[in-house]
Scaffold this motif. Structure first.
Motif, PDB file in Angstrom:
ATOM      1  N   ALA A   7       0.989  -1.465   0.000  1.00 48.03           N
ATOM      2  CA  ALA A   7       0.390  -0.001  -0.160  1.00 48.03           C
ATOM      3  C   ALA A   7       1.055   1.007  -0.219  1.00 48.03           C
ATOM      4  N   ILE A   8       0.243   2.015  -0.436  1.00 45.59           N
ATOM      5  CA  ILE A   8       1.398   3.897  -0.878  1.00 45.59           C
ATOM      6  C   ILE A   8       0.596   4.573  -0.090  1.00 45.59           C
ATOM      7  N   GLN A   9       0.654   5.384   0.254  1.00 50.74           N
ATOM      8  CA  GLN A   9      -0.217   6.847   0.349  1.00 50.74           C
ATOM      9  C   GLN A   9       1.509   8.267   0.155  1.00 50.74           C
ATOM     10  N   ILE A  10       0.824   9.036  -0.777  1.00 54.79           N
ATOM     11  CA  ILE A  10       1.934   9.999  -0.842  1.00 54.79           C
ATOM     12  C   ILE A  10       0.749  11.973   0.048  1.00 54.79           C
ATOM     13  N   HIS A  52       5.962  -7.531   4.879  1.00 59.98           N
ATOM     14  CA  HIS A  52       6.590  -7.801   5.865  1.00 59.98           C
ATOM     15  C   HIS A  52       7.135  -7.209   7.121  1.00 59.98           C
ATOM     16  N   ASN A  53       5.654  -6.803   7.624  1.00 55.59           N
ATOM     17  CA  ASN A  53       5.453  -6.056   8.496  1.00 55.59           C
ATOM     18  C   ASN A  53       5.957  -4.714   9.267  1.00 55.59           C
ATOM     19  N   GLN A  54       6.136  -3.705   7.439  1.00 54.69           N
ATOM     20  CA  GLN A  54       7.322  -2.681   7.781  1.00 54.69           C
ATOM     21  C   GLN A  54       6.623  -1.455   7.627  1.00 54.69           C
ATOM     22  N   LEU A  55       6.439  -0.315   7.959  1.00 57.01           N
ATOM     23  CA  LEU A  55       5.401   1.472   7.749  1.00 57.01           C
ATOM     24  C   LEU A  55       7.483   1.885   7.326  1.00 57.01           C
ATOM     25  N   LEU A  56       7.491   2.013   6.038  1.00 56.91           N
ATOM     26  CA  LEU A  56       8.196   3.587   5.626  1.00 56.91           C
ATOM     27  C   LEU A  56       7.678   4.123   4.946  1.00 56.91           C
ATOM     28  N   ILE A  57       8.219   5.332   6.365  1.00 52.68           N
ATOM     29  CA  ILE A  57       7.440   7.113   5.590  1.00 52.68           C
ATOM     30  C   ILE A  57       9.258   7.755   5.269  1.00 52.68           C
ATOM     31  N   SER A  58       8.757   8.052   4.011  1.00 53.18           N
ATOM     32  CA  SER A  58      10.245   9.169   3.321  1.00 53.18           C
ATOM     33  C   SER A  58      10.602  10.226   4.238  1.00 53.18           C
ATOM     34  N   GLU A  59      11.843  10.708   4.333  1.00 55.33           N
ATOM     35  CA  GLU A  59      11.965  12.219   5.132  1.00 55.33           C
ATOM     36  C   GLU A  59      12.050  13.040   3.550  1.00 55.33           C
ATOM     37  N   GLN A  60      11.774  14.390   4.131  1.00 60.25           N
ATOM     38  CA  GLN A  60      12.192  15.613   3.220  1.00 60.25           C
ATOM     39  C   GLN A  60      13.204  16.178   3.655  1.00 60.25           C
ATOM     40  N   GLU A  61      13.689  16.810   2.234  1.00 62.19           N
ATOM     41  CA  GLU A  61      15.051  17.254   2.349  1.00 62.19           C
ATOM     42  C   GLU A  61      14.943  18.450   3.104  1.00 62.19           C
TER      43      GLU A  61
END
Ligand SMILES: [Ca+2]
Length: 241
Positions: free
Chosen positions: A217-220, A232-241
């Motif tokens: 699943a993707i949300q932006i 695999h039970n991971q939530l990845l959140i990107s960092e803003q520069e």
């Protein structure tokens, strides 16, 4: 919803599938994605072929269809047809009023489709891939595949298949000239996230931007921050520069 007795009851019939589906909801190329549409007054539902490809082109079945549900009138219509396994991505773009759908094709036929009312997207009559035995169609390489003649063409096809998954649009952040209004789609099979360059309704190229995660699943958000849920039970959140 009756929480005490763990029961759900329905006051009104909105849509009954034909045929009735007895199979478990996992596997069997079921589809099952939902997307809120225009003004949040409509809801789109994708349905796969349930491994019954020979019944998809039958207009009287629910197999391989996108259904549009009117949430105010509480009725439903078959909106588009000819899908195999649209279980990965169904995305409604509120700015452009475009409905996008990813369809797991057969071997080498994963598709990104722009969905229009009444159109037929071809499965199993045509595909850019070749078929698996489980699709139950004879003549492995003898079909009239590698074309979409007479049917609505995908905006993009992946060969080999990527195990195509969720699809979203990168919003107009005003801060990223490269990515604003492009699409992002996950290849679950090859654990790759792609940025898809979008010009108008044309999809021009697919650029791999992240590898190693099976993204379900993707949300932006409006600032361009990514929230990626993996298998695999991971939530990845990107960092803003
Ligand atoms: Ca197609």
């Amino acid at each position: 919803v009756d929480i005490e007795n763990s029961e759900v009851s329905f006051d009104r019939e909105i849509y009954i599938s034909r045929p009735a589906i007895k199979e478990p909801i996992l596997g069997h190329q079921v589809g099952g994605k939902l997307a809120l549409g225009e003004n949040e007054r409509t809801l789109y539902l994708s349905l796969g072929d349930f491994s019954k490809p020979d019944r998809v082109q039958d207009k009287t079945t629910s197999l391989g269809k996108v259904v549009r549900i009117d949430l105010q009138r509480l009725n439903a219509e078959v909106y588009a047809s000819g899908f195999r396994s649209p279980s990965g991505g169904l995305f409604y773009d509120r700015e452009s009023n475009e409905l996008w759908l990813t369809d797991h094709g057969p071997r080498g036929g994963d598709e990104i489709n722009l969905i229009k009312r009444g159109k037929n997207y071809g499965w199993p009559s045509v595909s850019y891939g070749t078929i698996y035995e489980r699709d139950g169609i004879g003549g492995y390489y003898g079909n009239k595949f590698n074309s979409h003649e007479g049917y609505e063409k995908p905006q993009m096809t992946f060969l080999p298949s990527i195990g195509i998954g969720p699809l979203v649009k990168y919003p107009s952040t005003g801060r990223n000239d490269f990515w604003d209004n492009d699409l992002f789609v996950a290849g679950m099979g090859n654990t790759t996230l792609y940025r898809i360059r979008k010009e108008g309704t044309s999809l021009v190229y697919a650029e791999p931007v992240l590898n190693g995660y099976r993204i379900r699943a993707i949300q932006i958000d409006q600032n361009g921050t990514f929230y990626l849920k993996t298998d695999h039970n991971q939530l990845l959140i990107s960092e803003q520069e």
